[in-house]
Enzyme design. Sequence first.
Site, PDB file in Angstrom:
ATOM      1  N   ARG A 155       8.942  -1.976  -5.357  1.00 57.84           N
ATOM      2  CA  ARG A 155       8.261  -2.521  -4.192  1.00 57.84           C
ATOM      3  C   ARG A 155       8.478  -4.027  -4.035  1.00 57.84           C
ATOM      4  O   ARG A 155       8.752  -4.493  -2.927  1.00 57.84           O
ATOM      5  CB  ARG A 155       6.765  -2.180  -4.243  1.00 57.84           C
ATOM      6  CG  ARG A 155       6.476  -0.688  -4.200  1.00 57.84           C
ATOM      7  CD  ARG A 155       7.059  -0.015  -2.974  1.00 57.84           C
ATOM      8  NE  ARG A 155       6.787   1.422  -2.910  1.00 57.84           N
ATOM      9  CZ  ARG A 155       7.661   2.357  -3.283  1.00 57.84           C
ATOM     10  NH1 ARG A 155       8.845   2.057  -3.780  1.00 57.84           N
ATOM     11  NH2 ARG A 155       7.357   3.649  -3.149  1.00 57.84           N
ATOM     12  N   ASP A 194       1.027   1.649  -3.863  1.00 60.82           N
ATOM     13  CA  ASP A 194       2.144   0.960  -3.229  1.00 60.82           C
ATOM     14  C   ASP A 194       1.717   0.066  -2.079  1.00 60.82           C
ATOM     15  O   ASP A 194       2.328  -0.971  -1.824  1.00 60.82           O
ATOM     16  CB  ASP A 194       3.199   1.982  -2.781  1.00 60.82           C
ATOM     17  CG  ASP A 194       3.964   2.530  -3.979  1.00 60.82           C
ATOM     18  OD1 ASP A 194       4.102   1.790  -4.974  1.00 60.82           O
ATOM     19  OD2 ASP A 194       4.408   3.685  -3.924  1.00 60.82           O
ATOM     20  N   SER A 250       5.851  15.216  -2.669  1.00 61.73           N
ATOM     21  CA  SER A 250       5.920  13.816  -2.279  1.00 61.73           C
ATOM     22  C   SER A 250       6.718  13.100  -3.363  1.00 61.73           C
ATOM     23  O   SER A 250       6.314  13.073  -4.523  1.00 61.73           O
ATOM     24  CB  SER A 250       4.516  13.244  -2.158  1.00 61.73           C
ATOM     25  OG  SER A 250       4.571  11.840  -2.133  1.00 61.73           O
ATOM     26  N   ASP A 264       8.626  10.335   8.711  1.00 63.21           N
ATOM     27  CA  ASP A 264       7.470   9.485   9.019  1.00 63.21           C
ATOM     28  C   ASP A 264       7.890   8.102   9.493  1.00 63.21           C
ATOM     29  O   ASP A 264       7.413   7.620  10.520  1.00 63.21           O
ATOM     30  CB  ASP A 264       6.556   9.367   7.794  1.00 63.21           C
ATOM     31  CG  ASP A 264       6.044  10.719   7.356  1.00 63.21           C
ATOM     32  OD1 ASP A 264       4.972  11.138   7.820  1.00 63.21           O
ATOM     33  OD2 ASP A 264       6.742  11.366   6.557  1.00 63.21           O
TER      34      ASP A 264
END
Lengths: 400, 400, 400, 400
Positions: free
Chosen positions: B95, B124, B175, B14
């Site tokens: 993050r 996120d 995922s 992606d």
Amino acid sequence: MSARVVLAYSGGLDTTVAIPYLAKMTGGEVVAVSLDLGQGGEDMESVRQRALDSGAVESIVIDARDEFADEYCLPTIKANGMYMKQYPLVSAISRPLIVKHLVEAAKEHGGTHVSHGCTGKGNDQVRFEVGFRNANPDLEIIAPARDYAWTRDKAIAFAEEIDLPIEQSASSPFSIDQNVWGRAIETGYLEDLWNAPTKDIYAYTEEPTLGNAPDELIISFEGGKPVAIDGKPVTVLEAIEELNRRGGAQGVGRLDMVEDRLVGIKSREIYEAPGAMILIKAHEALEDVTLERELARYKRLVDARWSEEVYDGLWFGPLKRSLDAFIDSTQEHVTGDIRLVLHAGSITVNGRRSNHSLYDFNLATYDTGDTFDQTMAKGFVKLHGLSSEIANKRDREATN
Amino acid sequence: MSARVVLAYSGGLDTTVAIPYLAKMTGGEVVAVSLDLGQGGEDMESVRQRALDSGAVESIVIDARDEFADEYCLPTIKANGMYMKQYPLVSAISRPLIVKHLVEAAKEHGGTHVSHGCTGKGNDQVRFEVGFRNANPDLEIIAPARDYAWTRDKAIAFAEEIDLPIEQSASSPFSIDQNVWGRAIETGYLEDLWNAPTKDIYAYTEEPTLGNAPDELIISFEGGKPVAIDGKPVTVLEAIEELNRRGGAQGVGRLDMVEDRLVGIKSREIYEAPGAMILIKAHEALEDVTLERELARYKRLVDARWSEEVYDGLWFGPLKRSLDAFIDSTQEHVTGDIRLVLHAGSITVNGRRSNHSLYDFNLATYDTGDTFDQTMAKGFVKLHGLSSEIANKRDREATN
Amino acid sequence: MSARVVLAYSGGLDTTVAIPYLAKMTGGEVVAVSLDLGQGGEDMESVRQRALDSGAVESIVIDARDEFADEYCLPTIKANGMYMKQYPLVSAISRPLIVKHLVEAAKEHGGTHVSHGCTGKGNDQVRFEVGFRNANPDLEIIAPARDYAWTRDKAIAFAEEIDLPIEQSASSPFSIDQNVWGRAIETGYLEDLWNAPTKDIYAYTEEPTLGNAPDELIISFEGGKPVAIDGKPVTVLEAIEELNRRGGAQGVGRLDMVEDRLVGIKSREIYEAPGAMILIKAHEALEDVTLERELARYKRLVDARWSEEVYDGLWFGPLKRSLDAFIDSTQEHVTGDIRLVLHAGSITVNGRRSNHSLYDFNLATYDTGDTFDQTMAKGFVKLHGLSSEIANKRDREATN
Amino acid sequence: MSARVVLAYSGGLDTTVAIPYLAKMTGGEVVAVSLDLGQGGEDMESVRQRALDSGAVESIVIDARDEFADEYCLPTIKANGMYMKQYPLVSAISRPLIVKHLVEAAKEHGGTHVSHGCTGKGNDQVRFEVGFRNANPDLEIIAPARDYAWTRDKAIAFAEEIDLPIEQSASSPFSIDQNVWGRAIETGYLEDLWNAPTKDIYAYTEEPTLGNAPDELIISFEGGKPVAIDGKPVTVLEAIEELNRRGGAQGVGRLDMVEDRLVGIKSREIYEAPGAMILIKAHEALEDVTLERELARYKRLVDARWSEEVYDGLWFGPLKRSLDAFIDSTQEHVTGDIRLVLHAGSITVNGRRSNHSLYDFNLATYDTGDTFDQTMAKGFVKLHGLSSEIANKRDREATN
């Protein structure tokens, strides 16, 4: 008025000798009250008779197992009651029930005093005495172990002095308190915090390392109350008993902790509470599915405070009652099934289903059927972080 | 000024296709930034090269493993960081570190935009965007997956359209997000909450039922920081890595939960975090010995709030910083050794020793050496319960 | 299905012009709903007629004054509802009631949409829309001021375009929201935080410096509810109205604050709420006498959280309901009389009496009749401070 | 070792006679320690001499006014320290400073005991004794009023018995404690909660009804500390003194409350603390402008807990220290000017300016210059309320 002492009677050596001792100290009579809280061991009729043999004018035995499960264990489940995030309040919730029955016995049998066998450095003296004073402040309290420094050695000497025929078994190194909700163990060598518990101290649980096959089960709740196990309806008492058995077989529910006592000291405690641990874990998992986020976040604070209040002996206090009102109001939809696996000391939740679930597949899925409108997120993120964004900007720019 | 997009680049399909896509959408250039957070897998040089092959004008790889351990995992240990009492904030703490390096790269490389691959229904996106705006609100944010509804199918079609040579492996049903602190797994069949996780989804942990012999170990802390395992000095990173290995071998650190996302929905999440779980459990056990009761009670509330703030993407927020100040001030004496046993999915603390202990044998013991003055207890109990006693009296007597 | 928009209609220019505008934008019809919340001003029948004259197919006026007082103001009294310790939630508690009636009107009149006139930077949009979605998520929401950037200028232009006869008075510089619980004022020059409010912005209160003679009064509560003033029975609505009058005459209840809006910004707000301020102050003073210490301490936290939830538009949220359960459970004994003096902007409590009081003269007095057993205190003090004493000792002695 | 008692000496009759009494009871010597905390009244040299005349072997007077202001009042300002939201901790913060100096004097002068004059039903015994034990647990504590039931009558009789020349003024009906931070008054007729305070009990404040012209002033803070009044630099002590004077002239800072004592009873207390009340109100107003919303919400909880800890005698406790760490970390930007008006008992803030302000005119204004992007709001509102929306839907639909 001559004294009539209502004594919390366990059947053990100390409270047995306390019967004639209290009679002597007060110049009055002793009424022994014993509760069956599912502690097992000796049959209650023998306990009752022993009190009479030791001079009690009345000896009362009460089967309080269902009352304990319904009125004391169940609120603890609803509150996910864990002191210091660990200890499911095994002794802490039994004391108020004993208090209740002692005060009732005092009323019925003309008691003027109430008495317990606790020392002055533990929590249970607090739970007893605050309970007594909350329920009936006119009752005078006698705590011989604390106030008269009444020890085992003194008890044995006194028994010999008055020719009380007591069975003086090899003194156990363990100090135990147990009921259907769990078992608490203290013993000398554990007072060194570096020593690990030995296998002989456990009674409710097998060794987790035994290698038994995992045990999968389904607990059903209605309004926060366990109502069935594997589809079979149960009372709260039956739920605890069955989970004690099945959890115990898997070594589930052991706890080794250093605890902050209310009297200001730390102490080492070992607990076994398989049923309690399983029920609370399952209940929490169901709440994760059925309570809204902000309510759940706040309830965790309330649960923690509830646990402190109960630990600190304030079961009958006004704050505890209002915390209960909060908690009760959250339980309406805590209904559904939790599937979990017991194995080798572990409780693992691996499935949950509920008609009251707040989980919405269509909002959560990344597959076909997604109904979540992602265009809403951009603005949400911006405004969610705006006050922090402004503050960071200020921090960079501020001048005096 | 022409656009220069600094992209959080993972090396996957992606974000690889996003490179030419972002260039096209903005009419500008893309700088790829990839962090090694101990996630393992592909070597980082291949990741770096792939970004360049896909059209990035710069591709930067940063070994942030120690920084992540020292600046993000260690505060989480000190805060016993667990969202909803369970989830050790695996993705949540990575993050902000990615944000920090993207913003630095933007400064160094003239970036005008920052970009991430998150969708609009997860947490996120919040952690990235609030982080970006806190650190540098002048950077424009592009979230193609959310704002352009950029999906895998569109990515593949676009790659074909521009002849980008991508390796189109059999699409994984999972995922995954992973780093040294843990691993997060989502997958379609788990969106039915009643389905149990299957064995193939785990990578950091063995099956707990394997029957390995228990593994006993000692973790040493100084000021809340793990500094040695079994007496051998370790960095925080090494501590996490070793405990991932040893805990993973015992099936420790698996988690199956329903989580309250910040965007308002509940989701099913599976985590593996053996090192994180062991370190936090050991740290809590040491705090039980070294923190005073009232401080410990309050710190539990602060820890919970800290975890919510971090989960909610507010790592750089003012409240988080002040909660850190509270927490840091509590850690000075969190020094000592915790002995624990890993086995079949369980972490069991069975010993603790510390020169900073608040446990006082002489106050706690019931044996010789007892220095606790029990005569103090009677008055304590009376006044501790007095306000509740008065309230109960009032409740019985109150008239309107 | 053709659109039918249920509009929160104030009678002012903006919502008047919104009637034809919404009809045009949706190609449907508009139902106007106006509530009498004690805001005074224009008579409600004129308001009703104006909506019809502007093209509404239905125009409904509801006298919701008692409902507002009993169901919205009274819970605020019980919760001592003050956002940021200051603001008695004047607008915040009126929105959910308007929502309730709009949703009911939509049900009765076949409404498909609901509409409000709020902008996108205030709190009221949140209170309206979260309320609508909580009550009936099938209703579509239209917020023209925010979503169509519908401004006063546009409204006037549109009115001219369609020949709507509106009365275009000299535009007021003030933005006002008012009801019986209070009055909120924003105006341009106050957007400079250093500017003081001028006298002309107040309507519910006289200048505190007028020099009126002090006004002493007695408010009686039963179970947390004001039931009499100076011995004369009152409804909650009457209590608020009378105290608005008497407090207003003394300049009581003015507030000048900088407020943290939910959307992330700070704003300057002026409020007048004499009745609200007096009732909450009296209620707090009575709680000081009738709530036990630990309950009172915790209730202050609950009250603050309740105020945040209500401010944040979550009146119908699950947490708010459970906080209400807590609060309601505390009010049983909040019964008695508070005497206070209103003067020159001040509210001064100077007497309280209650059959439910927890104040015990004999325990408190230093004179004859003292029943407090001071010998209990020594032990209490020792154990109350013991954990801190041990911690300080450790701090002095700790070695690594 | 012979006893040497370090006595907290006020100069009044009770502690004066206590000097020979303590010498007699212990067979040792007495060292008198007196602190100037800005209480005014008699000059300190006379106090010092009186102790010597009464038999003290040493008499020490310490000017602790600046230390009190900087180390005890200032943290109270930063914490907005108000017990029960009202009482600015007048006596509560003076005791730990007295403790500190007594313990230092004991070290310097070979003290073996420390002594205070408090009774067994107040809070100050706790503050003294927990303080002593925290600072030096080897010092033995003597509390004659509590432990020997030492009363004024006994004191007078003992003085006569030993021919101690004491000035036996008409006994005051008031029990007073005062320092620069405020003044506390108890007196017999106020033990009836319905009696209003009479004018003669006040000393720091004029009658609010006097009709003085309003007094407008500007207080400047830096990092939470008051540094200037009306532009003129001040120390913290000077700030308190000037505001006592100016606030006192306006009748500001009076308080009539029913207080929850730590020993479990409620008591009626009257306070005057003009400077304290003004400084805290101004400080709060500046925090409203300079603290981010979530930080401010949490700080209110921390402030309340801080106040409870200090009230409860735990100034030197570990929790208080960590709460200080939190609070200190919030004060960096609490810098700026607050304008307020003192009049007739009221403190009214009407202006604030700060280079550290988080108020952003361009985000807040509804006029030209508005930079707030209202399109962000729609998504924010939707997701802010989503979990509540889902919960309400479930509540309507849930079936068992």
